[in-house]
Motif scaffolding. Structure first.
Motif, PDB file in Angstrom:
ATOM      1  N   MET A 172       0.845  -1.190   0.000  1.00  0.00           N
ATOM      2  CA  MET A 172       0.000   0.000   0.000  1.00  0.00           C
ATOM      3  C   MET A 172       0.888   1.251   0.000  1.00  0.00           C
ATOM      4  O   MET A 172       1.624   1.501   0.972  1.00  0.00           O
ATOM      5  N   LEU A 173       0.831   2.011  -1.074  1.00  0.00           N
ATOM      6  CA  LEU A 173       1.569   3.276  -1.167  1.00  0.00           C
ATOM      7  C   LEU A 173       0.527   4.363  -1.412  1.00  0.00           C
ATOM      8  O   LEU A 173       0.324   4.823  -2.533  1.00  0.00           O
ATOM      9  N   ILE A 174      -0.147   4.756  -0.348  1.00  0.00           N
ATOM     10  CA  ILE A 174      -1.290   5.650  -0.438  1.00  0.00           C
ATOM     11  C   ILE A 174      -0.859   7.083  -0.124  1.00  0.00           C
ATOM     12  O   ILE A 174      -0.424   7.379   0.994  1.00  0.00           O
ATOM     13  N   ALA A 175      -0.968   7.947  -1.123  1.00  0.00           N
ATOM     14  CA  ALA A 175      -0.630   9.371  -0.971  1.00  0.00           C
ATOM     15  C   ALA A 175       0.758   9.571  -0.378  1.00  0.00           C
ATOM     16  O   ALA A 175       0.946  10.400   0.512  1.00  0.00           O
ATOM     17  N   VAL A 176       1.728   8.818  -0.876  1.00  0.00           N
ATOM     18  CA  VAL A 176       3.084   8.945  -0.349  1.00  0.00           C
ATOM     19  C   VAL A 176       4.123   9.164  -1.442  1.00  0.00           C
ATOM     20  O   VAL A 176       5.101   9.894  -1.239  1.00  0.00           O
ATOM     21  N   LEU A 177       3.922   8.584  -2.631  1.00  0.00           N
ATOM     22  CA  LEU A 177       4.941   8.692  -3.669  1.00  0.00           C
ATOM     23  C   LEU A 177       5.123  10.110  -4.172  1.00  0.00           C
ATOM     24  O   LEU A 177       6.191  10.456  -4.691  1.00  0.00           O
ATOM     25  N   HIS A 178       4.108  10.962  -4.019  1.00  0.00           N
ATOM     26  CA  HIS A 178       4.291  12.344  -4.468  1.00  0.00           C
ATOM     27  C   HIS A 178       5.172  13.147  -3.516  1.00  0.00           C
ATOM     28  O   HIS A 178       5.425  14.326  -3.752  1.00  0.00           O
ATOM     29  N   PHE A 179       5.668  12.518  -2.445  1.00  0.00           N
ATOM     30  CA  PHE A 179       6.682  13.158  -1.610  1.00  0.00           C
ATOM     31  C   PHE A 179       8.090  12.729  -2.016  1.00  0.00           C
ATOM     32  O   PHE A 179       9.070  13.178  -1.429  1.00  0.00           O
ATOM     33  N   ILE A 180       8.174  11.857  -3.005  1.00  0.00           N
ATOM     34  CA  ILE A 180       9.469  11.403  -3.512  1.00  0.00           C
ATOM     35  C   ILE A 180       9.727  12.100  -4.840  1.00  0.00           C
ATOM     36  O   ILE A 180       9.004  11.893  -5.815  1.00  0.00           O
ATOM     37  N   THR A 181      10.743  12.946  -4.899  1.00  0.00           N
ATOM     38  CA  THR A 181      11.047  13.645  -6.138  1.00  0.00           C
ATOM     39  C   THR A 181      11.749  12.710  -7.113  1.00  0.00           C
ATOM     40  O   THR A 181      12.259  11.643  -6.740  1.00  0.00           O
ATOM     41  N   ASP A 182      11.801  13.111  -8.358  1.00  0.00           N
ATOM     42  CA  ASP A 182      12.467  12.292  -9.364  1.00  0.00           C
ATOM     43  C   ASP A 182      13.941  12.097  -9.039  1.00  0.00           C
ATOM     44  O   ASP A 182      14.542  11.086  -9.426  1.00  0.00           O
ATOM     45  N   ASP A 183      14.541  13.047  -8.325  1.00  0.00           N
ATOM     46  CA  ASP A 183      15.951  12.907  -7.943  1.00  0.00           C
ATOM     47  C   ASP A 183      16.185  11.673  -7.078  1.00  0.00           C
ATOM     48  O   ASP A 183      17.291  11.121  -7.054  1.00  0.00           O
ATOM     49  N   ASP A 184      15.156  11.254  -6.339  1.00  0.00           N
ATOM     50  CA  ASP A 184      15.274  10.080  -5.470  1.00  0.00           C
ATOM     51  C   ASP A 184      14.836   8.795  -6.168  1.00  0.00           C
ATOM     52  O   ASP A 184      14.777   7.745  -5.538  1.00  0.00           O
ATOM     53  N   ASN A 185      14.502   8.890  -7.456  1.00  0.00           N
ATOM     54  CA  ASN A 185      14.203   7.724  -8.281  1.00  0.00           C
ATOM     55  C   ASN A 185      13.089   6.858  -7.673  1.00  0.00           C
ATOM     56  O   ASN A 185      13.319   5.700  -7.288  1.00  0.00           O
ATOM     57  N   PRO A 186      11.884   7.389  -7.611  1.00  0.00           N
ATOM     58  CA  PRO A 186      10.792   6.619  -7.000  1.00  0.00           C
ATOM     59  C   PRO A 186      10.484   5.310  -7.717  1.00  0.00           C
ATOM     60  O   PRO A 186      10.068   4.339  -7.075  1.00  0.00           O
ATOM     61  N   ARG A 187      10.686   5.253  -9.038  1.00  0.00           N
ATOM     62  CA  ARG A 187      10.415   3.996  -9.740  1.00  0.00           C
ATOM     63  C   ARG A 187      11.361   2.895  -9.261  1.00  0.00           C
ATOM     64  O   ARG A 187      10.952   1.736  -9.130  1.00  0.00           O
ATOM     65  N   ARG A 188      12.605   3.252  -8.998  1.00  0.00           N
ATOM     66  CA  ARG A 188      13.554   2.254  -8.479  1.00  0.00           C
ATOM     67  C   ARG A 188      13.077   1.747  -7.122  1.00  0.00           C
ATOM     68  O   ARG A 188      13.136   0.535  -6.838  1.00  0.00           O
ATOM     69  N   ILE A 189      12.595   2.647  -6.286  1.00  0.00           N
ATOM     70  CA  ILE A 189      12.127   2.269  -4.949  1.00  0.00           C
ATOM     71  C   ILE A 189      10.948   1.314  -5.046  1.00  0.00           C
ATOM     72  O   ILE A 189      10.920   0.258  -4.394  1.00  0.00           O
ATOM     73  N   VAL A 190       9.969   1.659  -5.887  1.00  0.00           N
ATOM     74  CA  VAL A 190       8.782   0.814  -6.023  1.00  0.00           C
ATOM     75  C   VAL A 190       9.158  -0.541  -6.623  1.00  0.00           C
ATOM     76  O   VAL A 190       8.687  -1.591  -6.168  1.00  0.00           O
ATOM     77  N   THR A 191      10.024  -0.530  -7.628  1.00  0.00           N
ATOM     78  CA  THR A 191      10.447  -1.784  -8.246  1.00  0.00           C
ATOM     79  C   THR A 191      11.142  -2.690  -7.243  1.00  0.00           C
ATOM     80  O   THR A 191      10.913  -3.908  -7.216  1.00  0.00           O
ATOM     81  N   ARG A 192      11.981  -2.111  -6.392  1.00  0.00           N
ATOM     82  CA  ARG A 192      12.679  -2.934  -5.382  1.00  0.00           C
ATOM     83  C   ARG A 192      11.688  -3.595  -4.432  1.00  0.00           C
ATOM     84  O   ARG A 192      11.826  -4.776  -4.087  1.00  0.00           O
ATOM     85  N   LEU A 193      10.676  -2.855  -4.022  1.00  0.00           N
ATOM     86  CA  LEU A 193       9.676  -3.410  -3.113  1.00  0.00           C
ATOM     87  C   LEU A 193       8.845  -4.491  -3.809  1.00  0.00           C
ATOM     88  O   LEU A 193       8.575  -5.546  -3.233  1.00  0.00           O
ATOM     89  N   ILE A 194       8.462  -4.224  -5.046  1.00  0.00           N
ATOM     90  CA  ILE A 194       7.680  -5.213  -5.797  1.00  0.00           C
ATOM     91  C   ILE A 194       8.487  -6.497  -5.997  1.00  0.00           C
ATOM     92  O   ILE A 194       7.963  -7.606  -5.861  1.00  0.00           O
ATOM     93  N   ASP A 195       9.764  -6.354  -6.295  1.00  0.00           N
ATOM     94  CA  ASP A 195      10.619  -7.524  -6.549  1.00  0.00           C
ATOM     95  C   ASP A 195      10.742  -8.419  -5.313  1.00  0.00           C
ATOM     96  O   ASP A 195      11.069  -9.604  -5.437  1.00  0.00           O
ATOM     97  N   ALA A 196      10.493  -7.845  -4.140  1.00  0.00           N
ATOM     98  CA  ALA A 196      10.597  -8.629  -2.903  1.00  0.00           C
ATOM     99  C   ALA A 196       9.340  -9.432  -2.615  1.00  0.00           C
ATOM    100  O   ALA A 196       9.328 -10.247  -1.682  1.00  0.00           O
ATOM    101  N   LEU A 197       8.287  -9.214  -3.421  1.00  0.00           N
ATOM    102  CA  LEU A 197       7.001  -9.857  -3.166  1.00  0.00           C
ATOM    103  C   LEU A 197       6.739 -10.958  -4.192  1.00  0.00           C
ATOM    104  O   LEU A 197       7.150 -10.851  -5.347  1.00  0.00           O
ATOM    105  N   PRO A 198       6.019 -12.004  -3.801  1.00  0.00           N
ATOM    106  CA  PRO A 198       5.771 -13.115  -4.718  1.00  0.00           C
ATOM    107  C   PRO A 198       4.639 -12.825  -5.692  1.00  0.00           C
ATOM    108  O   PRO A 198       3.869 -11.867  -5.523  1.00  0.00           O
ATOM    109  N   SER A 199       4.538 -13.664  -6.711  1.00  0.00           N
ATOM    110  CA  SER A 199       3.427 -13.590  -7.638  1.00  0.00           C
ATOM    111  C   SER A 199       2.114 -13.712  -6.877  1.00  0.00           C
ATOM    112  O   SER A 199       2.016 -14.467  -5.912  1.00  0.00           O
ATOM    113  N   GLY A 200       1.110 -12.942  -7.337  1.00  0.00           N
ATOM    114  CA  GLY A 200      -0.167 -12.928  -6.647  1.00  0.00           C
ATOM    115  C   GLY A 200      -0.286 -11.822  -5.635  1.00  0.00           C
ATOM    116  O   GLY A 200      -1.360 -11.638  -5.042  1.00  0.00           O
TER     117      GLY A 200
END
Length: 290
Positions: free
Chosen positions: A181-209
Motif C-alpha cells: 500500500m503506497l497511499i498518498a506517499v509517492l508524491h513526496f518522492i522527487t524524481d531525484d530520489d528515483n521513485p520507480r527504483r524504490i517501487v520496483t525494489r519493493l515489488i521484486d521482494a514480493l511473490p506472484s499474486g
C-alpha cells in the motif's frame, strides 16, 4: 504531509512488537516534533477534521485550501479510496498480508481495521518515519486477536532497510502474497530520489499474486500557474501526470477500472454524483503482481 516520504495515506514505551524507542532524548518522538513548522501529516489530519495538528499546520492547510478549495474533499476521498482498495484486496483478492508504507496519523478506517473486519487473521505492517505517528503507535497496533500488526520506523527512500526489519519478517511471510500500500506517499518522492527504483525494489521482494495499491497527486487539469518550475512540482509535492503515475505499475496487471481519479475507483456504493478529477487531483489504482 514536508518532504515526508513515509507518511500519508505518524510509543513512547512501545513494547507490542519489541521495537524499543532509543533512550537518548534527542531520539525520542517528542524531541523530533517541531510544532512551529507545518507538517504534511498534521496538515492532512487537519483537513480530515482531526485534532492532532498545530497552528502552523492549520495556517498552512488554510493557505493551500485558498488555492485549492476542494482539498478537504481530496483528503476525504483518498481515505475512502484506501478503504475500498483494502476491502477489494481482503474480500475479493483474498489477501491476508498488507505492507502499508506512509501510514500517517491514525484516522478512521486504517488498513488493519478494514482488513481485519473482513478477515480477522489479516496481518499488517505499517511503515512511517514521522514522530507524530510514533506518538500514536499504540492506536495503530490495536490488532484483532486473530491477526497481527507491527510498526516500523523507516523511510520509503530506503527500501532495503524496510525489507530487512525483523518486525516485518516476523509479521509477514514474504513467500505468500502481500498487498503493498503506497497511499498518498509517492508524491513526496522527487524524481531525484528515483521513485520507480524504490517501487520496483519493493515489488521484486514480493511473490506472484501480490498487489500494489497507489494513490498519487496529479497536476492533470491544474492551471499552469499552479505548476512551478515546469517539473510538475507543486509546493512540496512531486505531482505527476497520469502516464508518469502509470509507470509505477509497469509489468503489473491492473484491476478494473485501472488508474482513475481516486473518487471514481470502484465507487458504486458511494454517494452519487462522485467528485471529479478536478476536485480530488489524485489518481488511484490497484494492480496484481504476475
Amino acid at each position: 504531509m514536508t518532504d515526508h516520504p513515509a507518511t500519508d495515506h505518524e510509543m513512547t514505551d512501545h513494547e507490542v512488537t519489541g521495537h524499543e524507542i532509543p533512550s537518548r532524548a534527542e531520539d525520542r518522538p517528542a524531541a523530533r516534533i517541531d510544532t512551529t513548522v507545518p507538517h504534511p501529516a498534521r496538515r492532512y489530519d487537519y483537513w480530515l477534521g482531526g485534532k492532532d495538528n498545530f497552528a502552523a499546520d492549520r495556517a498552512s492547510g488554510d493557505a493551500i485550501a485558498a488555492a485549492f478549495p476542494t482539498i478537504r474533499t481530496a483528503a476525504i476521498e483518498n481515505r475512502r479510496f484506501l478503504a475500498r482498495a483494502v476491502t477489494f484486496l481482503a474480500r475479493e483478492a483474498g489477501i491476508r498480508q498488507f505492507l502499508d508504507i506512509g501510514t500517517g496519523i491514525p484516522a478512521a478506517n486504517n488498513t488493519h481495521q478494514v482488513a481485519q473486519s473482513i478477515a480477522p487473521d489479516a496481518r499488517v505492517v505499517y511503515v512511517d518515519n514521522d514522530p507524530i505517528v510514533l506518538a500514536h503507535a499504540r492506536a495503530l497496533l490495536a490488532s484483532s486477536p486473530d491477526g497481527a500488526t507491527a510498526y516500523i520506523d523507516a523511510d520509503l527512500r530506503d527500501p532495503e532497510k524496510i525489507l530487512a526489519q525483523p518486525d516485518l519478517r516476523s509479521t509477514l511471510d514474504l513467500s505468500r502474497p502481500v498487498a503493498l500500500m503506497l497511499i498518498a506517499v509517492l508524491h513526496f518522492i522527487t524524481d531525484d530520489d528515483n521513485p520507480r527504483r524504490i517501487v520496483t525494489r519493493l515489488i521484486d521482494a514480493l511473490p506472484s499474486g501480490s498487489y500494489l495499491a497507489v494513490s498519487h497527486a496529479t497536476y492533470d487539469g491544474v492551471p499552469p500557474e499552479m505548476i512551478t518550475g515546469g517539473s510538475g512540482r507543486h509546493g512540496t509535492l512531486a505531482m505527476r501526470s497520469w502516464s508518469a503515475i502509470a509507470e509505477f505499475f509497469d509489468g503489473l496487471e491492473f484491476v478494473e477500472p485501472g488508474l482513475v481519479p481516486t473518487a471514481q475507483w470502484r465507487d458504486d456504493d458511494e454517494p452519487q454524483p462522485r467528485p471529479l478529477l478536478s476536485d480530488v487531483q489524485m489518481y488511484g489504482g490497484v494492480a496484481r503482481i504476475p
